[in-house]
Design a protein around this motif. Structure first.
Motif, mmCIF file in Angstrom:
data_model
loop_
_atom_site.group_PDB
_atom_site.id
_atom_site.type_symbol
_atom_site.label_atom_id
_atom_site.label_comp_id
_atom_site.label_asym_id
_atom_site.label_seq_id
_atom_site.Cartn_x
_atom_site.Cartn_y
_atom_site.Cartn_z
ATOM 1 N N GLN A 43 0.817 -1.217 0.000
ATOM 2 C CA GLN A 43 0.000 0.000 0.000
ATOM 3 C C GLN A 43 0.850 1.267 0.000
ATOM 4 O OE1 GLN A 43 -3.270 0.018 -0.322
ATOM 5 N NE2 GLN A 43 -3.430 2.216 -0.220
ATOM 6 N N ARG A 44 2.004 1.236 0.661
ATOM 7 C CA ARG A 44 2.853 2.433 0.713
ATOM 8 C C ARG A 44 3.290 2.862 -0.680
ATOM 9 N NH1 ARG A 44 7.208 0.389 4.793
ATOM 10 N NH2 ARG A 44 6.770 -1.414 3.533
ATOM 11 N N SER A 45 3.608 1.909 -1.525
ATOM 12 C CA SER A 45 4.010 2.224 -2.898
ATOM 13 C C SER A 45 2.865 2.877 -3.657
ATOM 14 C CB SER A 45 4.445 0.956 -3.624
ATOM 15 O OG SER A 45 5.513 0.352 -2.951
ATOM 16 N N THR A 46 1.665 2.367 -3.442
ATOM 17 C CA THR A 46 0.488 2.935 -4.096
ATOM 18 C C THR A 46 0.297 4.384 -3.677
ATOM 19 O OG1 THR A 46 -0.533 0.756 -4.002
ATOM 20 C CG2 THR A 46 -1.980 2.615 -4.475
ATOM 21 N N ILE A 47 0.415 4.641 -2.396
ATOM 22 C CA ILE A 47 0.247 6.005 -1.886
ATOM 23 C C ILE A 47 1.305 6.924 -2.472
ATOM 24 C CG2 ILE A 47 0.340 7.425 0.200
ATOM 25 C CD1 ILE A 47 -0.887 4.965 1.676
ATOM 26 N N LEU A 48 2.552 6.456 -2.517
ATOM 27 C CA LEU A 48 3.631 7.254 -3.102
ATOM 28 C C LEU A 48 3.352 7.589 -4.571
ATOM 29 C CD1 LEU A 48 6.937 5.715 -1.744
ATOM 30 C CD2 LEU A 48 6.264 8.097 -1.622
ATOM 31 N N ALA A 49 2.919 6.590 -5.333
ATOM 32 C CA ALA A 49 2.647 6.796 -6.749
ATOM 33 C C ALA A 49 1.513 7.794 -6.949
ATOM 34 C CB ALA A 49 2.307 5.474 -7.420
ATOM 35 N N VAL A 50 0.447 7.656 -6.178
ATOM 36 C CA VAL A 50 -0.684 8.580 -6.304
ATOM 37 C C VAL A 50 -0.259 9.996 -5.943
ATOM 38 C CG1 VAL A 50 -2.946 9.182 -5.345
ATOM 39 C CG2 VAL A 50 -2.454 6.827 -5.960
ATOM 40 N N ASP A 51 0.447 10.131 -4.825
ATOM 41 C CA ASP A 51 0.882 11.465 -4.387
ATOM 42 C C ASP A 51 1.829 12.135 -5.373
ATOM 43 O OD1 ASP A 51 -0.659 11.158 -2.162
ATOM 44 O OD2 ASP A 51 1.003 10.781 -0.789
ATOM 45 N N ASN A 52 2.720 11.365 -5.990
ATOM 46 C CA ASN A 52 3.746 11.957 -6.854
ATOM 47 C C ASN A 52 3.362 12.045 -8.327
ATOM 48 O OD1 ASN A 52 6.084 12.484 -5.034
ATOM 49 N ND2 ASN A 52 5.748 10.337 -4.568
ATOM 50 N N LEU A 53 2.510 11.153 -8.801
ATOM 51 C CA LEU A 53 2.204 11.143 -10.228
ATOM 52 C C LEU A 53 0.898 11.842 -10.590
ATOM 53 C CD1 LEU A 53 3.299 7.563 -11.324
ATOM 54 C CD2 LEU A 53 4.400 9.727 -11.842
ATOM 55 N N ASN A 54 -0.034 11.940 -9.672
ATOM 56 C CA ASN A 54 -1.310 12.563 -9.998
ATOM 57 C C ASN A 54 -1.091 14.038 -10.340
ATOM 58 O OD1 ASN A 54 -4.059 12.556 -10.432
ATOM 59 N ND2 ASN A 54 -4.501 13.252 -8.358
ATOM 60 N N GLY A 55 -1.455 14.415 -11.552
ATOM 61 C CA GLY A 55 -1.283 15.791 -12.011
ATOM 62 C C GLY A 55 0.050 16.044 -12.694
ATOM 63 N N ALA A 56 0.941 15.061 -12.662
ATOM 64 C CA ALA A 56 2.241 15.222 -13.315
ATOM 65 C C ALA A 56 2.058 15.171 -14.839
ATOM 66 C CB ALA A 56 3.192 14.118 -12.861
ATOM 67 N N SER A 57 3.024 15.710 -15.562
ATOM 68 C CA SER A 57 2.954 15.730 -17.017
ATOM 69 C C SER A 57 3.963 14.737 -17.589
ATOM 70 C CB SER A 57 3.265 17.140 -17.511
ATOM 71 O OG SER A 57 3.166 17.202 -18.903
ATOM 72 N N LEU A 58 3.511 13.941 -18.551
ATOM 73 C CA LEU A 58 4.371 12.969 -19.212
ATOM 74 C C LEU A 58 4.064 13.022 -20.705
ATOM 75 C CD1 LEU A 58 6.429 10.668 -18.699
ATOM 76 C CD2 LEU A 58 4.499 9.116 -18.588
ATOM 77 N N LEU A 59 5.058 13.355 -21.491
ATOM 78 C CA LEU A 59 4.889 13.540 -22.935
ATOM 79 C C LEU A 59 3.721 14.474 -23.254
ATOM 80 C CD1 LEU A 59 5.545 9.963 -24.342
ATOM 81 C CD2 LEU A 59 7.081 11.914 -24.351
ATOM 82 N N ARG A 60 3.722 15.608 -22.600
ATOM 83 C CA ARG A 60 2.723 16.665 -22.772
ATOM 84 C C ARG A 60 1.291 16.226 -22.472
ATOM 85 N NH1 ARG A 60 3.983 18.137 -28.490
ATOM 86 N NH2 ARG A 60 5.218 16.288 -28.369
ATOM 87 N N ARG A 61 1.152 15.182 -21.657
ATOM 88 C CA ARG A 61 -0.176 14.745 -21.211
ATOM 89 C C ARG A 61 -0.187 14.741 -19.686
ATOM 90 N NH1 ARG A 61 -2.709 9.851 -24.441
ATOM 91 N NH2 ARG A 61 -4.497 10.685 -23.336
ATOM 92 N N THR A 62 -1.267 15.237 -19.122
ATOM 93 C CA THR A 62 -1.402 15.264 -17.666
ATOM 94 C C THR A 62 -1.898 13.908 -17.197
ATOM 95 O OG1 THR A 62 -1.928 17.609 -17.744
ATOM 96 C CG2 THR A 62 -2.485 16.448 -15.722
ATOM 97 N N LEU A 63 -1.188 13.351 -16.211
ATOM 98 C CA LEU A 63 -1.554 12.038 -15.683
ATOM 99 C C LEU A 63 -2.604 12.176 -14.591
ATOM 100 C CD1 LEU A 63 1.978 10.437 -15.266
ATOM 101 C CD2 LEU A 63 0.435 10.258 -17.208
ATOM 102 N N ARG A 64 -3.505 11.234 -14.560
ATOM 103 C CA ARG A 64 -4.474 11.137 -13.472
ATOM 104 C C ARG A 64 -4.236 9.788 -12.815
ATOM 105 N NH1 ARG A 64 -9.197 8.698 -12.444
ATOM 106 N NH2 ARG A 64 -10.558 9.695 -10.944
#
Length: 175
Positions: A43-64
């Motif tokens: 679960q800790r990895s999931t929380i880290l991924a959600v906190d760090n990747l949500n809203g981040a941009s990858l190849l000019r696309r916003t990640l959800r």
């Protein structure tokens, strides 16, 4: 420029061990549908991924990136006989009011059968949930009484505090 499954797994594995990855593709064209499912080992990895990747941009696309309440393997990997379909009418422990399900409540209202705010005003003599409905005038009187009582308590507390100070001062003057 399109990301392959390996590229996405590489990005997601920065936050923990990826246990399962599902990257659905269109059945006719074979092109990615634009989203994926990822299951982490803990679960800790999931929380880290959600906190760090949500809203981040990858190849000019916003990640959800968000949590999934019940992860299921892709249909081609899961055994349909062993695992019943949990999507549908099954009730979630995160659903509204789930904490109060099958518990005795103080009133008869529930999420399914709440208070009818458009119903005509109740008669003062009628009982509701074991208590008499107060009229607006009675409610105002009750609140005024409470305020007066609180005011008396506050005056008494201040007076006692003043007496303590004067006794303390008298005691220091005697010495």
């Amino acid at each position: 420029t399109e990301l392959s499954e390996g590229d996405i797994i590489c990005v997601l594995s920065q936050f923990g061990e990826v246990e399962d990855f599902n990257y659905p593709r269109d059945k006719k064209t074979g092109k990615p549908r634009g989203w994926c499912w990822c299951k982490y080992e803990d679960q800790r990895s999931t929380i880290l991924a959600v906190d760090n990747l949500n809203g981040a941009s990858l190849l000019r696309r916003t990640l959800r990136v968000d949590h999934c309440e019940k992860y299921k393997l892709p249909p081609e990997l899961r055994d349909k006989e062993d695992e019943p379909d949990t999507y549908g009418p099954a009730v979630s422990k995160f659903a509204p009011g789930a904490a109060y399900r099958d518990k005795d409540l103080a009133s008869s209202q529930t999420l399914e059968r709440g208070v009818d705010v458009f119903a005509p005003a109740a008669d003062d003599s009628k009982q509701r949930d074991g208590h008499r409905q107060l009229s607006a005038a009675d409610a105002v009187k009750r609140e005024a009484k409470k305020a007066k009582k609180a005011s008396k308590k506050e005056k008494k507390r201040k007076h006692e505090k003043k007496d303590k100070k004067s006794k303390k001062k008298a005691k220091t003057d005697d010495e």
